[in-house]
Design a protein around this motif. Structure first.
Motif, short mmCIF file in Angstrom:
data_model
loop_
_atom_site.label_atom_id
_atom_site.label_comp_id
_atom_site.label_asym_id
_atom_site.label_seq_id
_atom_site.Cartn_x
_atom_site.Cartn_y
_atom_site.Cartn_z
N ILE A 61 -8.31 21.12 -48.92
CA ILE A 61 -7.79 20.88 -47.56
C ILE A 61 -8.70 21.55 -46.53
CG2 ILE A 61 -5.84 21.28 -46.01
CD1 ILE A 61 -4.03 21.23 -48.49
N ALA A 62 -9.21 22.72 -46.88
CA ALA A 62 -10.10 23.44 -45.97
C ALA A 62 -11.34 22.62 -45.65
CB ALA A 62 -10.48 24.79 -46.58
N GLU A 63 -11.89 21.93 -46.66
CA GLU A 63 -13.05 21.08 -46.44
C GLU A 63 -12.72 19.92 -45.50
OE1 GLU A 63 -14.71 19.70 -50.06
OE2 GLU A 63 -14.98 21.69 -50.93
N ILE A 64 -11.52 19.36 -45.65
CA ILE A 64 -11.11 18.22 -44.82
C ILE A 64 -10.96 18.65 -43.37
CG2 ILE A 64 -9.19 16.63 -44.36
CD1 ILE A 64 -8.75 16.50 -47.40
N LEU A 65 -10.37 19.83 -43.15
CA LEU A 65 -10.05 20.27 -41.79
C LEU A 65 -11.09 21.20 -41.18
CD1 LEU A 65 -6.21 21.00 -42.17
CD2 LEU A 65 -7.33 18.89 -41.43
N ASP A 66 -12.16 21.51 -41.93
CA ASP A 66 -13.18 22.44 -41.45
C ASP A 66 -12.55 23.80 -41.11
OD1 ASP A 66 -15.43 20.87 -41.74
OD2 ASP A 66 -15.20 19.93 -39.77
N ARG A 67 -11.74 24.29 -42.01
CA ARG A 67 -11.11 25.60 -41.87
C ARG A 67 -11.29 26.37 -43.17
NH1 ARG A 67 -6.95 26.31 -37.86
NH2 ARG A 67 -6.79 24.51 -36.47
N THR A 68 -10.91 27.61 -43.18
CA THR A 68 -10.98 28.38 -44.42
C THR A 68 -9.71 28.14 -45.23
OG1 THR A 68 -9.86 30.36 -43.54
CG2 THR A 68 -12.26 30.19 -43.19
N PRO A 69 -9.80 28.35 -46.56
CA PRO A 69 -8.59 28.20 -47.38
C PRO A 69 -7.46 29.11 -46.91
CG PRO A 69 -10.54 28.21 -48.77
CD PRO A 69 -11.01 28.55 -47.39
N GLU A 70 -7.79 30.32 -46.45
CA GLU A 70 -6.76 31.23 -45.99
C GLU A 70 -6.09 30.71 -44.72
OE1 GLU A 70 -4.05 34.10 -45.87
OE2 GLU A 70 -5.41 33.62 -47.54
N ASP A 71 -6.87 30.12 -43.82
CA ASP A 71 -6.29 29.49 -42.63
C ASP A 71 -5.29 28.41 -43.04
OD1 ASP A 71 -7.66 31.00 -40.80
OD2 ASP A 71 -9.25 29.52 -40.48
N CYS A 72 -5.69 27.58 -44.01
CA CYS A 72 -4.82 26.49 -44.46
C CYS A 72 -3.55 27.03 -45.12
CB CYS A 72 -5.58 25.59 -45.42
SG CYS A 72 -6.94 24.68 -44.61
N ARG A 73 -3.70 28.10 -45.86
CA ARG A 73 -2.51 28.73 -46.48
C ARG A 73 -1.54 29.20 -45.41
NH1 ARG A 73 -2.26 30.56 -51.59
NH2 ARG A 73 -4.54 30.50 -51.72
N GLN A 74 -2.05 29.81 -44.34
CA GLN A 74 -1.20 30.29 -43.26
C GLN A 74 -0.56 29.13 -42.51
OE1 GLN A 74 -0.21 33.40 -42.54
NE2 GLN A 74 -1.29 33.99 -44.42
N LEU A 75 -1.33 28.06 -42.28
CA LEU A 75 -0.78 26.89 -41.62
C LEU A 75 0.36 26.29 -42.44
CD1 LEU A 75 -4.08 25.17 -40.42
CD2 LEU A 75 -2.25 25.99 -38.92
#
Length: 291
Positions: free
Chosen positions: A141-155
């Motif tokens: 998901i991080a690759e799709i959204l250009d975010r870090t995995p930790e950012d995606c976990r928090q989202l």
């Protein structure tokens, strides 16, 4: 169509149900989801596909980003929409989104959940859909959204917290929702206020989406008494209408047709033996075709 274009179309078609389901869950609109897939195809046609190791993963990224762009634009202009906005109901027998054999896939299509997802930010909604419905890991998901995995976990954590606040209101099983829907429609047709009130939770809300193109309440109708009186007045014995049972968004629904030819699609959310939410779509631009 050239051989190259045909091969590109074939690759997209192989993943079309999943991609359409992804775009629809992100947008709540079949029409917009189809537009996103068309734009994704044009981008897919222009890319050097020999460099794409996993077409499904690549196309999922393109579709997600295009859908989020459209979602942001729609949210910015939502204030011009007349009355409440509800997701576009989609017939799912058969499902255009592929098999709904997992509870997560079916539940993530429900009108009640899609209505709640409208209150999330676009990134929260994307992470919730990708992780909860499609079981993608945070790294992907991080690759799709250009975010870090930790950012995606928090989202995802924030999205789940918001969804759970409302999910208690739609925990009833499918069979229970079918029973309540049938009983509600029968009582409305008879103008039976006592039965209608008994079927509806004290804090229930009815949303009616006419989009300025059909007769519909422009504000949510709140409370068991007001909901009962509203539907008895609209669909009571003085009114001529018929209804057809069908499946919309993976859940029991009814398509109501009044004597003047106007149509309304209705689904319910329920918990603890009572209806907690009623979703009525009257906007003809968002209703499934007849036949």
């Amino acid at each position: 169509m050239t051989t190259e274009a045909g091969q590109a179309a074939g690759a997209l078609q192989a993943h079309r149900p999943m991609l359409l389901g992804l775009a629809y869950r992100l947008l709540g609109s079949r029409h917009d989801a189809e537009d996103v897939l068309q734009e994704a195809y044009l981008r897919w046609l222009g890319v050097d596909r020999s460099t794409v190791a996993e077409p499904r993963r690549y196309l999922s990224r393109v579709v997600t980003r295009l859908a989020l762009d459209r979602l942001r634009a729609r949210q910015a202009s939502r204030e011009t929409y007349v009355g409440p906005w509800l997701p576009e109901p989609v017939p799912t027998e058969p499902s255009p989104f592929g098999p709904l054999d997992r509870a997560e896939l079916r539940d993530s299509l429900s009108t009640a959940l899609l209505h709640v997802l409208e209150r999330l930010t676009p990134p929260e909604r994307a992470v919730y859909v990708l992780h909860t419905a499609f079981d993608l890991p945070y790294a992907e998901i991080a690759e799709i959204l250009d975010r870090t995995p930790e950012d995606c976990r928090q989202l995802h954590h924030r999205a789940v917290s918001r969804v759970r606040q409302e999910q208690r209101r739609f925990t009833a099983s499918r069979s229970e929702r079918e029973r309540l829907l049938d009983a509600f429609l029968a009582a409305a047709r008879d103008g039976d206020l006592a039965t209608l009130t008994s079927l509806v939770a004290a804090d229930a809300t009815a949303w009616n989406d006419g989009g300025g193109r059909a007769r519909a309440a422009r504000n949510p109708v709140n409370g068991a008494d007001r909901v009962a009186r509203f539907f008895a007045g609209i669909y009571g014995p003085a009114r001529e209408w018929s209804f057809q049972r069908l499946e919309l968004n993976g859940e029991p629904a009814a398509l109501l047709t009044r004597a003047d030819g106007s149509r309304y699609a209705l689904t319910v959310a329920a918990a603890d033996g009572r209806i907690t939410g009623i979703y009525v779509m009257g906007n003809p631009a968002k209703l499934p075709p007849t036949g």
